[in-house]
Design a protein around this motif. Structure first.
Motif, PDB file in Angstrom:
ATOM      1  N   TYR A  16      46.654  31.215  32.216  1.00  0.00           N
ATOM      2  CA  TYR A  16      47.679  31.623  31.803  1.00  0.00           C
ATOM      3  C   TYR A  16      47.743  33.368  31.635  1.00  0.00           C
ATOM      4  CZ  TYR A  16      51.871  33.649  29.037  1.00  0.00           C
ATOM      5  OH  TYR A  16      52.834  34.069  28.344  1.00  0.00           O
ATOM      6  N   TYR A  17      46.352  33.838  31.576  1.00  0.00           N
ATOM      7  CA  TYR A  17      46.264  35.235  31.214  1.00  0.00           C
ATOM      8  C   TYR A  17      45.740  35.869  32.755  1.00  0.00           C
ATOM      9  CZ  TYR A  17      47.232  34.829  26.538  1.00  0.00           C
ATOM     10  OH  TYR A  17      48.094  34.730  25.473  1.00  0.00           O
ATOM     11  N   GLN A  18      45.202  35.185  33.631  1.00  0.00           N
ATOM     12  CA  GLN A  18      44.611  35.584  35.023  1.00  0.00           C
ATOM     13  C   GLN A  18      45.572  36.401  35.502  1.00  0.00           C
ATOM     14  OE1 GLN A  18      43.201  32.205  37.095  1.00  0.00           O
ATOM     15  NE2 GLN A  18      41.449  31.851  35.694  1.00  0.00           N
ATOM     16  N   ASN A  19      45.162  37.372  36.543  1.00  0.00           N
ATOM     17  CA  ASN A  19      45.688  38.452  37.327  1.00  0.00           C
ATOM     18  C   ASN A  19      46.613  39.581  36.379  1.00  0.00           C
ATOM     19  OD1 ASN A  19      45.154  37.233  39.858  1.00  0.00           O
ATOM     20  ND2 ASN A  19      46.620  35.315  39.397  1.00  0.00           N
ATOM     21  N   LYS A  20      45.834  39.786  35.403  1.00  0.00           N
ATOM     22  CA  LYS A  20      46.570  40.717  34.460  1.00  0.00           C
ATOM     23  C   LYS A  20      45.571  41.780  34.327  1.00  0.00           C
ATOM     24  CE  LYS A  20      49.769  37.269  32.574  1.00  0.00           C
ATOM     25  NZ  LYS A  20      50.805  37.464  32.588  1.00  0.00           N
ATOM     26  N   GLY A  21      44.536  41.740  34.831  1.00  0.00           N
ATOM     27  CA  GLY A  21      43.485  42.755  34.661  1.00  0.00           C
ATOM     28  C   GLY A  21      42.525  42.408  33.281  1.00  0.00           C
ATOM     29  N   ILE A  22      42.464  41.560  32.772  1.00  0.00           N
ATOM     30  CA  ILE A  22      41.830  41.009  31.600  1.00  0.00           C
ATOM     31  C   ILE A  22      40.304  40.994  31.918  1.00  0.00           C
ATOM     32  CG2 ILE A  22      41.331  39.423  29.584  1.00  0.00           C
ATOM     33  CD1 ILE A  22      44.461  39.152  29.751  1.00  0.00           C
ATOM     34  N   GLY A  23      40.093  40.071  33.195  1.00  0.00           N
ATOM     35  CA  GLY A  23      38.765  39.787  33.468  1.00  0.00           C
ATOM     36  C   GLY A  23      37.980  40.946  33.703  1.00  0.00           C
ATOM     37  N   LEU A  26      37.172  43.014  30.600  1.00  0.00           N
ATOM     38  CA  LEU A  26      35.997  42.460  29.979  1.00  0.00           C
ATOM     39  C   LEU A  26      34.596  42.559  31.046  1.00  0.00           C
ATOM     40  CD1 LEU A  26      37.434  38.832  29.242  1.00  0.00           C
ATOM     41  CD2 LEU A  26      36.703  40.610  27.626  1.00  0.00           C
ATOM     42  N   LEU A  27      34.764  42.715  32.045  1.00  0.00           N
ATOM     43  CA  LEU A  27      33.796  43.043  33.066  1.00  0.00           C
ATOM     44  C   LEU A  27      33.221  44.591  32.788  1.00  0.00           C
ATOM     45  CD1 LEU A  27      31.610  42.154  35.256  1.00  0.00           C
ATOM     46  CD2 LEU A  27      33.282  42.814  36.753  1.00  0.00           C
ATOM     47  N   ASP A  28      34.147  45.436  32.885  1.00  0.00           N
ATOM     48  CA  ASP A  28      33.843  46.828  32.387  1.00  0.00           C
ATOM     49  C   ASP A  28      33.067  46.915  31.164  1.00  0.00           C
ATOM     50  OD1 ASP A  28      34.833  47.446  35.206  1.00  0.00           O
ATOM     51  OD2 ASP A  28      36.855  47.963  34.330  1.00  0.00           O
ATOM     52  N   VAL A  40      27.826  33.480  39.649  1.00  0.00           N
ATOM     53  CA  VAL A  40      29.046  32.967  40.033  1.00  0.00           C
ATOM     54  C   VAL A  40      29.102  31.809  40.894  1.00  0.00           C
ATOM     55  CG1 VAL A  40      29.710  34.591  41.987  1.00  0.00           C
ATOM     56  CG2 VAL A  40      31.700  33.474  40.557  1.00  0.00           C
ATOM     57  N   ASN A  41      29.703  30.684  40.560  1.00  0.00           N
ATOM     58  CA  ASN A  41      30.123  29.698  41.491  1.00  0.00           C
ATOM     59  C   ASN A  41      30.619  29.891  42.815  1.00  0.00           C
ATOM     60  OD1 ASN A  41      30.968  26.945  42.449  1.00  0.00           O
ATOM     61  ND2 ASN A  41      30.144  26.048  40.283  1.00  0.00           N
ATOM     62  N   LYS A  42      29.771  29.196  43.628  1.00  0.00           N
ATOM     63  CA  LYS A  42      30.335  29.559  45.121  1.00  0.00           C
ATOM     64  C   LYS A  42      31.922  29.109  45.297  1.00  0.00           C
ATOM     65  CE  LYS A  42      26.141  29.897  47.737  1.00  0.00           C
ATOM     66  NZ  LYS A  42      25.565  29.433  48.779  1.00  0.00           N
ATOM     67  N   LYS A  43      32.311  28.092  44.370  1.00  0.00           N
ATOM     68  CA  LYS A  43      33.674  27.503  44.340  1.00  0.00           C
ATOM     69  C   LYS A  43      34.737  28.441  43.700  1.00  0.00           C
ATOM     70  CE  LYS A  43      32.432  22.790  44.529  1.00  0.00           C
ATOM     71  NZ  LYS A  43      32.512  21.491  43.705  1.00  0.00           N
ATOM     72  N   ASN A  44      34.271  29.358  42.910  1.00  0.00           N
ATOM     73  CA  ASN A  44      35.061  30.239  42.308  1.00  0.00           C
ATOM     74  C   ASN A  44      35.502  31.835  42.994  1.00  0.00           C
ATOM     75  OD1 ASN A  44      36.456  31.841  40.514  1.00  0.00           O
ATOM     76  ND2 ASN A  44      35.195  31.469  38.759  1.00  0.00           N
ATOM     77  N   GLN A  45      36.035  31.610  44.303  1.00  0.00           N
ATOM     78  CA  GLN A  45      35.986  32.872  45.077  1.00  0.00           C
ATOM     79  C   GLN A  45      36.928  33.856  44.427  1.00  0.00           C
ATOM     80  OE1 GLN A  45      34.481  32.980  48.130  1.00  0.00           O
ATOM     81  NE2 GLN A  45      34.848  35.160  47.865  1.00  0.00           N
ATOM     82  N   LYS A  46      38.009  33.670  43.639  1.00  0.00           N
ATOM     83  CA  LYS A  46      38.846  34.570  42.952  1.00  0.00           C
ATOM     84  C   LYS A  46      37.749  35.564  42.113  1.00  0.00           C
ATOM     85  CE  LYS A  46      42.902  34.052  40.915  1.00  0.00           C
ATOM     86  NZ  LYS A  46      44.090  33.479  40.041  1.00  0.00           N
ATOM     87  N   ALA A  47      36.907  35.108  41.284  1.00  0.00           N
ATOM     88  CA  ALA A  47      35.798  35.799  40.466  1.00  0.00           C
ATOM     89  C   ALA A  47      34.914  36.411  41.437  1.00  0.00           C
ATOM     90  CB  ALA A  47      35.020  34.675  39.322  1.00  0.00           C
ATOM     91  N   LYS A  48      34.318  35.820  42.336  1.00  0.00           N
ATOM     92  CA  LYS A  48      33.358  36.399  43.512  1.00  0.00           C
ATOM     93  C   LYS A  48      34.176  37.627  44.131  1.00  0.00           C
ATOM     94  CE  LYS A  48      29.952  36.519  46.603  1.00  0.00           C
ATOM     95  NZ  LYS A  48      30.468  37.427  47.667  1.00  0.00           N
ATOM     96  N   ASN A  49      35.329  37.595  44.445  1.00  0.00           N
ATOM     97  CA  ASN A  49      36.146  38.647  44.835  1.00  0.00           C
ATOM     98  C   ASN A  49      36.194  40.006  44.100  1.00  0.00           C
ATOM     99  OD1 ASN A  49      36.583  37.436  47.645  1.00  0.00           O
ATOM    100  ND2 ASN A  49      38.613  36.906  46.793  1.00  0.00           N
ATOM    101  N   MET A  50      36.458  39.558  42.712  1.00  0.00           N
ATOM    102  CA  MET A  50      36.454  40.876  41.593  1.00  0.00           C
ATOM    103  C   MET A  50      34.916  41.349  41.468  1.00  0.00           C
ATOM    104  SD  MET A  50      37.271  40.664  37.732  1.00  0.00           S
ATOM    105  CE  MET A  50      36.247  39.576  37.181  1.00  0.00           C
ATOM    106  N   TYR A  51      33.972  40.495  41.326  1.00  0.00           N
ATOM    107  CA  TYR A  51      32.645  40.750  41.282  1.00  0.00           C
ATOM    108  C   TYR A  51      32.004  41.706  42.318  1.00  0.00           C
ATOM    109  CZ  TYR A  51      32.483  37.422  37.528  1.00  0.00           C
ATOM    110  OH  TYR A  51      32.728  36.604  36.445  1.00  0.00           O
ATOM    111  N   ASP A  52      32.554  41.366  43.617  1.00  0.00           N
ATOM    112  CA  ASP A  52      31.941  42.086  44.752  1.00  0.00           C
ATOM    113  C   ASP A  52      32.295  43.759  44.799  1.00  0.00           C
ATOM    114  OD1 ASP A  52      30.863  40.180  46.435  1.00  0.00           O
ATOM    115  OD2 ASP A  52      32.701  39.431  47.248  1.00  0.00           O
ATOM    116  N   LYS A  53      33.388  43.921  43.916  1.00  0.00           N
ATOM    117  CA  LYS A  53      33.655  45.417  44.067  1.00  0.00           C
ATOM    118  C   LYS A  53      32.408  46.329  43.189  1.00  0.00           C
ATOM    119  CE  LYS A  53      38.426  44.348  44.061  1.00  0.00           C
ATOM    120  NZ  LYS A  53      39.599  43.993  43.139  1.00  0.00           N
ATOM    121  N   LEU A  54      31.814  45.504  42.205  1.00  0.00           N
ATOM    122  CA  LEU A  54      30.766  46.340  41.632  1.00  0.00           C
ATOM    123  C   LEU A  54      29.426  45.709  41.586  1.00  0.00           C
ATOM    124  CD1 LEU A  54      32.743  46.625  38.282  1.00  0.00           C
ATOM    125  CD2 LEU A  54      32.423  48.456  39.745  1.00  0.00           C
ATOM    126  N   PHE A  55      29.150  44.442  42.134  1.00  0.00           N
ATOM    127  CA  PHE A  55      27.973  43.812  42.321  1.00  0.00           C
ATOM    128  C   PHE A  55      27.679  43.398  43.627  1.00  0.00           C
ATOM    129  CE2 PHE A  55      29.037  43.343  38.114  1.00  0.00           C
ATOM    130  CZ  PHE A  55      27.737  43.306  37.097  1.00  0.00           C
TER     131      PHE A  55
END
Length: 70
Positions: A16-23, A26-28, A40-55
């Motif tokens: 419900y809260y995804q795509n609102k900048g909360i993740g 939290l990461l920051d 990150v699980n390889k099946k979780n591409q949405k999270a991987k895309n977010m992490y790729d910006k900093l990791f």
């Protein structure tokens, strides 16, 4: 976050809260606290895309990417 090795064990945001900048917020905050690594699980591409910006991927296995802060 495990402080002993600066490892983010999990960031979970309700669908419900995804795509609102909360993740990203939290990461920051975890990075400000000293986090340097995560996995990150390889099946979780949405999270991987977010992490790729900093990791960057340090290693991987059949199911997971193991990442370190750039």
């Amino acid at each position: 976050m495990r402080l002993s090795d600066k490892y983010i064990q999990a960031i979970e945001v309700s669908k419900y809260y995804q795509n609102k900048g909360i993740g990203k917020m939290l990461l920051d905050e975890l990075i400000k606290m000293g986090a340097e690594r995560l996995s990150v699980n390889k099946k979780n591409q949405k999270a991987k895309n977010m992490y790729d910006k900093l990791f960057t991927v340090e290693s991987e296995d059949e199911h997971m990417y193991y990442m370190k802060l750039k």
